[in-house]
Design an enzyme around this catalytic site. Structure first.
Site, PDB file in Angstrom:
ATOM      1  N   HIS A   1      94.443-108.388  42.882  1.00 47.18           N
ATOM      2  CA  HIS A   1      94.668-107.247  41.997  1.00 47.18           C
ATOM      3  C   HIS A   1      95.048-106.038  42.845  1.00 47.18           C
ATOM      4  O   HIS A   1      94.410-105.779  43.882  1.00 47.18           O
ATOM      5  CB  HIS A   1      93.416-106.950  41.179  1.00 47.18           C
ATOM      6  CG  HIS A   1      93.031-108.051  40.239  1.00 47.18           C
ATOM      7  ND1 HIS A   1      93.170-107.955  38.872  1.00 47.18           N
ATOM      8  CD2 HIS A   1      92.508-109.295  40.474  1.00 47.18           C
ATOM      9  CE1 HIS A   1      92.760-109.074  38.304  1.00 47.18           C
ATOM     10  NE2 HIS A   1      92.349-109.916  39.262  1.00 47.18           N
TER      11      HIS A   1
ATOM     12  N   LEU B   1     100.907-109.986  28.219  1.00 46.39           N
ATOM     13  CA  LEU B   1     102.096-109.646  28.993  1.00 46.39           C
ATOM     14  C   LEU B   1     101.890-108.319  29.707  1.00 46.39           C
ATOM     15  O   LEU B   1     101.181-107.440  29.208  1.00 46.39           O
ATOM     16  CB  LEU B   1     103.308-109.485  28.061  1.00 46.39           C
ATOM     17  CG  LEU B   1     104.096-110.711  27.633  1.00 46.39           C
ATOM     18  CD1 LEU B   1     104.964-110.358  26.434  1.00 46.39           C
ATOM     19  CD2 LEU B   1     104.968-111.196  28.772  1.00 46.39           C
TER      20      LEU B   1
ATOM     21  N   ASP C   1      97.392-101.449  26.643  1.00 41.01           N
ATOM     22  CA  ASP C   1      96.472-100.816  27.591  1.00 41.01           C
ATOM     23  C   ASP C   1      97.282 -99.993  28.586  1.00 41.01           C
ATOM     24  O   ASP C   1      97.919-100.522  29.491  1.00 41.01           O
ATOM     25  CB  ASP C   1      95.655-101.892  28.316  1.00 41.01           C
ATOM     26  CG  ASP C   1      94.595-101.280  29.235  1.00 41.01           C
ATOM     27  OD1 ASP C   1      94.534-100.036  29.322  1.00 41.01           O
ATOM     28  OD2 ASP C   1      93.849-102.054  29.860  1.00 41.01           O
TER      29      ASP C   1
ATOM     30  N   THR D   1      93.433-101.226  38.817  1.00 34.69           N
ATOM     31  CA  THR D   1      94.310-102.241  39.413  1.00 34.69           C
ATOM     32  C   THR D   1      94.799-103.198  38.328  1.00 34.69           C
ATOM     33  O   THR D   1      94.216-103.290  37.249  1.00 34.69           O
ATOM     34  CB  THR D   1      93.584-103.045  40.500  1.00 34.69           C
ATOM     35  OG1 THR D   1      92.474-103.722  39.906  1.00 34.69           O
ATOM     36  CG2 THR D   1      93.107-102.140  41.626  1.00 34.69           C
TER      37      THR D   1
ATOM     38  N   ARG E   1      95.849-117.263  38.694  1.00 35.63           N
ATOM     39  CA  ARG E   1      94.775-116.811  37.826  1.00 35.63           C
ATOM     40  C   ARG E   1      93.609-117.796  37.907  1.00 35.63           C
ATOM     41  O   ARG E   1      93.812-119.015  38.076  1.00 35.63           O
ATOM     42  CB  ARG E   1      95.228-116.695  36.367  1.00 35.63           C
ATOM     43  CG  ARG E   1      96.359-115.714  36.127  1.00 35.63           C
ATOM     44  CD  ARG E   1      96.077-114.319  36.690  1.00 35.63           C
ATOM     45  NE  ARG E   1      94.913-113.656  36.145  1.00 35.63           N
ATOM     46  CZ  ARG E   1      94.955-112.686  35.228  1.00 35.63           C
ATOM     47  NH1 ARG E   1      96.126-112.281  34.738  1.00 35.63           N
ATOM     48  NH2 ARG E   1      93.850-112.098  34.810  1.00 35.63           N
TER      49      ARG E   1
ATOM     50  N   HIS F   1     139.425-100.812  55.956  1.00 37.43           N
ATOM     51  CA  HIS F   1     138.198-101.194  55.271  1.00 37.43           C
ATOM     52  C   HIS F   1     137.031-100.496  55.948  1.00 37.43           C
ATOM     53  O   HIS F   1     137.188 -99.836  56.973  1.00 37.43           O
ATOM     54  CB  HIS F   1     138.005-102.718  55.287  1.00 37.43           C
ATOM     55  CG  HIS F   1     137.834-103.287  56.661  1.00 37.43           C
ATOM     56  ND1 HIS F   1     138.904-103.631  57.473  1.00 37.43           N
ATOM     57  CD2 HIS F   1     136.717-103.563  57.397  1.00 37.43           C
ATOM     58  CE1 HIS F   1     138.462-104.105  58.620  1.00 37.43           C
ATOM     59  NE2 HIS F   1     137.135-104.059  58.602  1.00 37.43           N
TER      60      HIS F   1
ATOM     61  N   ASP G   1     133.116-101.113  57.444  1.00 40.16           N
ATOM     62  CA  ASP G   1     132.141-102.112  57.875  1.00 40.16           C
ATOM     63  C   ASP G   1     130.741-101.584  57.602  1.00 40.16           C
ATOM     64  O   ASP G   1     130.337-100.545  58.145  1.00 40.16           O
ATOM     65  CB  ASP G   1     132.315-102.423  59.360  1.00 40.16           C
ATOM     66  CG  ASP G   1     133.641-103.107  59.653  1.00 40.16           C
ATOM     67  OD1 ASP G   1     133.974-104.047  58.922  1.00 40.16           O
ATOM     68  OD2 ASP G   1     134.341-102.694  60.592  1.00 40.16           O
TER      69      ASP G   1
ATOM     70  N   LYS H   1     149.673 -78.712  48.117  1.00 42.49           N
ATOM     71  CA  LYS H   1     149.127 -78.151  49.355  1.00 42.49           C
ATOM     72  C   LYS H   1     149.483 -76.670  49.407  1.00 42.49           C
ATOM     73  O   LYS H   1     150.650 -76.304  49.352  1.00 42.49           O
ATOM     74  CB  LYS H   1     149.693 -78.882  50.573  1.00 42.49           C
ATOM     75  CG  LYS H   1     148.995 -78.486  51.862  1.00 42.49           C
ATOM     76  CD  LYS H   1     149.487 -79.296  53.037  1.00 42.49           C
ATOM     77  CE  LYS H   1     148.634 -79.027  54.264  1.00 42.49           C
ATOM     78  NZ  LYS H   1     148.483 -77.605  54.579  1.00 42.49           N
TER      79      LYS H   1
ATOM     80  N   ASP I   1     149.700 -72.959  51.065  1.00 44.07           N
ATOM     81  CA  ASP I   1     149.969 -72.388  52.382  1.00 44.07           C
ATOM     82  C   ASP I   1     149.134 -71.138  52.554  1.00 44.07           C
ATOM     83  O   ASP I   1     149.587 -70.022  52.292  1.00 44.07           O
ATOM     84  CB  ASP I   1     151.468 -72.060  52.491  1.00 44.07           C
ATOM     85  CG  ASP I   1     151.869 -71.758  53.924  1.00 44.07           C
ATOM     86  OD1 ASP I   1     151.015 -71.921  54.806  1.00 44.07           O
ATOM     87  OD2 ASP I   1     153.021 -71.358  54.131  1.00 44.07           O
TER      88      ASP I   1
END
Length: 823
Positions: A122, A183, A233, A242, A250, A364, A366, A527, A529
């Site tokens: 636990h 569950l 719960d 815990t 179990r 690419h 790495d 672009k 200037d």
């Protein structure tokens, strides 16, 4: 394990196991040997769930007994006195004293717990840090407990309702059949939530479900109210509570397990609890539904021994077989590899990563992660994803030595991987999960100026099963690289969510339309200037910084109104930082660098005011680096551009030019039609790398321009007699050594000549500050200190490295000589 007692070696730890034939589960004949075997084999998926958590054990020293005569069990918190010295441990202070708990950080601890008949493990919802101090919880748990008359399938129905609410909270949900009655549902937390806060959230969630489904759900602790309903719960989120650990056995009549399940299984009307042999088969088939919530403990390099050094050498055989140390500058370890050789790569106690931009036959990235003494490696054609929801193909390649983390340089073209290699980002990692050949989850902490934007980024590498003919990470395969759904909070590595210092602008690489392989992945800006600048807008002021970090605020007082362009609520949250270009326009509404020159270098308020009236300047905003105090550096460019439009409005002196995806040729043609300097292409997925020049930003110029260092001048003749005739120019090489680049004698106005003479006065020196000046150009030359930068336009560059037909464009007061390189 057929013998009744023996010493076994578990990953370097010696352990004595006894009474192996003792039956722990009489109904199935499951023996102690079977239990030990289960915990040994389940360790790769269970340890990541339990590591660094205080382990409370429930022990059945004589087995679970029978239904008619069940055996008694007892809980154990304090570490057994007989525990081996190598068992990691940590203390927790309780009201009645301090308890020492074992930490299940490795397989050997699980085997030892099985030996002492600790069938159930636990653990709390939080972990210890490396200093054995409790952290905030990293998970939220709901325990769905069936009341009298309720079956597991009804718990499953409530689990689906829980999932809907949890999804709405932006969290993931992982179901576990408890192996007992009901569950459990786990949701990962990012560590910023306290146990009290998590407890409150779980309680409100349970109450909301009860309000919506009163006939089926109860959230009250009173047992009398649970009949015919599922009790949610929520209290197990209390820091002192815990829960049965995922994959724990179990202590029931049959050896059931707290088994992580898929949501498809939860929806199955035949859902049932499953036993240990079924769980082992699932895991061996690669089914580990809760893997994302696991955390692999980082082992320090000090624990590496000779065996690991041998494994490292073996893993590098393929790497070495592809390389010849006499032909490539790449690091190639000797055949005999010692376990501490890796210390010279990067000084860090944590495992490392490096991402390298590799311009080989195709561009690419790495992606390399330290694992088992080497760098497990993948080639990522489109680069690491900068946004969630983006999948990148990652092709596994051969393992590389740790020393490769510092490699930058040129691999000869005819050699394997020939081309330029540059470090895109490098740093340390937290390994959250490493399932060899199947899945890897790591959090990367890179450099402040690295490609990840200086913020921690959590990546998942997921194996697709497709073969490629390369090998790495133990598998020949295609992988998918993506950012996980929940990203860590910034700040661990010294970087934070905000930017408090001026940002050095990211730079573009000179290129051509041929560098744009797929236009749909790029956006195209005109672009401008002008002079690059970064504007930091606070709730009280505007600060304008040059590329070198110089304060331009007083030089351009008209930009004081930039604060009006941003919503006050955003500024109240924190600074907004905008990248752009300061531009002056001529009578035809074209950027004019010569007009802008009239605004630079002024110091008195009267001159600044006069120049402002004659040559008004405009801030062309094209990127958003911070918004409301939060860094945007790691956000993909496409998203930063969209956010810029949303956050910043145009004003009298601020414009937001278009950045349109589309056809590069069309963008170039448009820039020529508008008589602009060219185009800047920016990859939509690119992150912002302060002060770095990368190929995710490419500038395509309509004319050739070059920054130069002025090293001297020659006397004029004729109409220029008694004045400067031409300027002598140089450009530094890669080592910073100045080399002569020719002379410029055209493009000057009368005002330019007067300004140049004033600037060169007092800078005289006796010798040429650059190498390679021919005798013809030395004649009557006057040399000056090489500390001024200018810009020229030219036709071409000769084989001697000289500029042909250069024309003067003006001083670059925003640049220093050490920033000048050949375009």
């Amino acid at each position: 394990m057929a013998t009744n007692g023996r010493k076994v070696d578990v990953e370097g730890h010696e352990l004595k196991v006894t009474n192996l034939d003792k039956v722990f589960y009489p109904s199935t004949g499951t023996s102690k040997a079977d239990v030990i075997d289960y915990y040994s084999r389940i360790a790769p998926v269970m340890v990541p769930q339990a590591t660094r958590r205080a382990a409370t054990r429930k022990r059945w020293v004589n087995g679970v007994g029978t239904k008619a005569d069940p055996a008694k069990a007892f809980f154990r918190k304090n570490l057994e006195r007989s525990a081996p010295s190598w068992v990691p441990r940590a203390d927790i202070e309780h009201k009645k004293g301090t308890s020492t708990y074992p930490l299940i950080d490795e397989r050997a601890v699980l085997v030892w717990l099985a030996q002492v008949a600790a069938l159930e493990i636990h653990t709390p919802q939080w972990r210890f840090d490396e200093e054995n101090e409790p952290l905030n919880p990293d998970r939220l748990v709901l325990d769905l407990d069936p009341g009298e008359g309720v079956e597991l399938r009804q718990c499953a129905e409530v689990a689906v309702w829980c999932r809907e609410i949890i999804d709405g909270m932006g969290l993931d949900a992982f179901p576990v059949t408890s192996g007992s009655k009901g569950l459990h549902i786990y949701s990962p937390l990012d560590g910023s939530t306290t146990a009290e806060e998590a407890d409150a959230v779980a309680r409100e969630l349970a109450r909301a479900l009860q309000a919506d489904h009163r006939d089926h759900v109860v959230s009250e602790m009173s047992k009398s109210s649970r009949k015919g309903k599922v009790f949610i719960d929520w209290s197990q989120n209390n820091g002192s509570k815990t829960t049965i650990c995922p994959y724990s056995l179990r202590g029931r009549m049959r050896p059931t397990v707290a088994a992580p399940r898929t949501w498809d299984e939860i929806s199955d009307p035949e859902l049932r609890h499953i036993e240990y042999d079924e769980v082992l088969r699932r895991v061996e088939e690669g089914i580990d539904p809760i893997a994302e919530m696991g955390h692999e403990p980082s082992h320090t390099r000090g624990r590496r021994g000779k065996a690991e050094g041998t494994r490292r050498a073996n893993r590098l055989e393929k790497y070495k077989s592809k390389r010849d140390r006499t032909r490539t500058p790449e690091p190639i370890p000797e055949t005999q590899v010692h376990h501490d050789d890796s210390e010279s790569a990067i000084e860090s106690e944590d495992p490392i990563f490096v991402i390298q931009e590799h311009h080989a036959s195709s561009v690419h990235w790495d992606f390399r992660l330290e694992h088992d003494g080497v760098l497990a490696s993948w080639a990522v054609p489109k680069g690491p994803p900068g946004a969630q929801g983006v999948n990148r193909l990652a092709v596994a390649t051969e393992d590389h030595p740790l020393e490769y983390a510092t490699f930058e340089g040129t691999i000869p073209k005819k050699e394997y991987g020939g081309g330029e290699v540059a470090i895109w980002d490098v740093g340390t990692i937290d390994v959250d999960k490493w399932c060899e050949g199947r899945e890897v989850v790591v959090t990367c902490y890179g450099r402040a100026d690295g490609g990840l934007g200086g913020e921690p980024r959590k990546f998942a590498l997921i194996h697709t099963g497709e073969k490629t003919g390369t090998s790495g990470a133990g598998n020949d395969s295609h992988w998918i690289l993506r950012l996980t759904k929940h990203q860590p909070q910034p700040g661990r590595s010294g970087t934070g969510p905000s930017i408090s210092t001026p940002v050095s602008p990211m730079l573009a690489t000179l290129g051509s339309a041929k560098d744009i392989t797929n236009s749909k992945d790029w956006a195209f800006e005109m672009k401008w200037d002008g002079v690059r600048a970064v504007a930091t807008v606070t709730s009280a002021t505007v600060i304008l910084s040059s590329r070198k970090g110089h304060d331009l605020t007083a030089t351009f007082p008209e930009f004081g109104d930039l604060g009006k362009a941003i919503d006050r609520r955003t500024l109240n949250e924190g600074d907004v930082i905008v990248d752009g270009e300061i531009v002056a326009f001529d009578a035809k509404d074209r950027p004019s660098f010569s007009l802008l020159q009239q605004r630079l270098g002024l110091t008195t308020k009267a001159k600044i005011r006069s120049a402002q009236e004659r040559f008004p300047a405009f801030f062309m905003a094209f990127d958003l680096l911070a918004c409301g105090g939060r860094s945007m550096l790691a956000t993909p460019y496409g998203e930063r551009r969209s956010a810029l439009r949303e956050v910043v409005d145009e004003t009298a002196h601020l414009r937001i030019p278009h950045a349109d995806p589309g056809d590069v040729d069309h963008a170039i043609a448009l820039s020529q039609q508008l008589e602009l300097e060219g185009v800047v292409a920016k990859q939509l997925s690119s992150v912002y790398r302060p002060g770095k020049r990368g190929k995710t930003w490419i500038k395509i110029k309509n004319a050739r321009e070059q920054e130069v260092v002025v090293i001297g001048w020659r006397h004029g003749k004729g109409e220029r007699s008694g004045r400067i005739g031409s300027l002598l120019l140089a450009v530094p090489d890669d080592e910073g050594q100045l080399h002569y680049a020719g002379r410029v004698g055209t493009g000057f106005s009368e005002k330019d000549l007067d300004d140049i003479a004033r600037r060169l006065r007092g800078r005289e020196r006796k010798t040429a500050p650059a190498a390679g000046v021919p005798a013809a150009d030395r004649r009557d030359a006057e040399w000056v200190r090489a500390d001024l930068v200018a810009e020229v336009r030219y036709a071409e560059r000769t084989t001697e490295g000289r500029l042909r037909h250069p024309s003067w464009r003006g001083w670059r007061r925003d640049k220093s000589p050490n920033e000048v390189t050949w375009e």
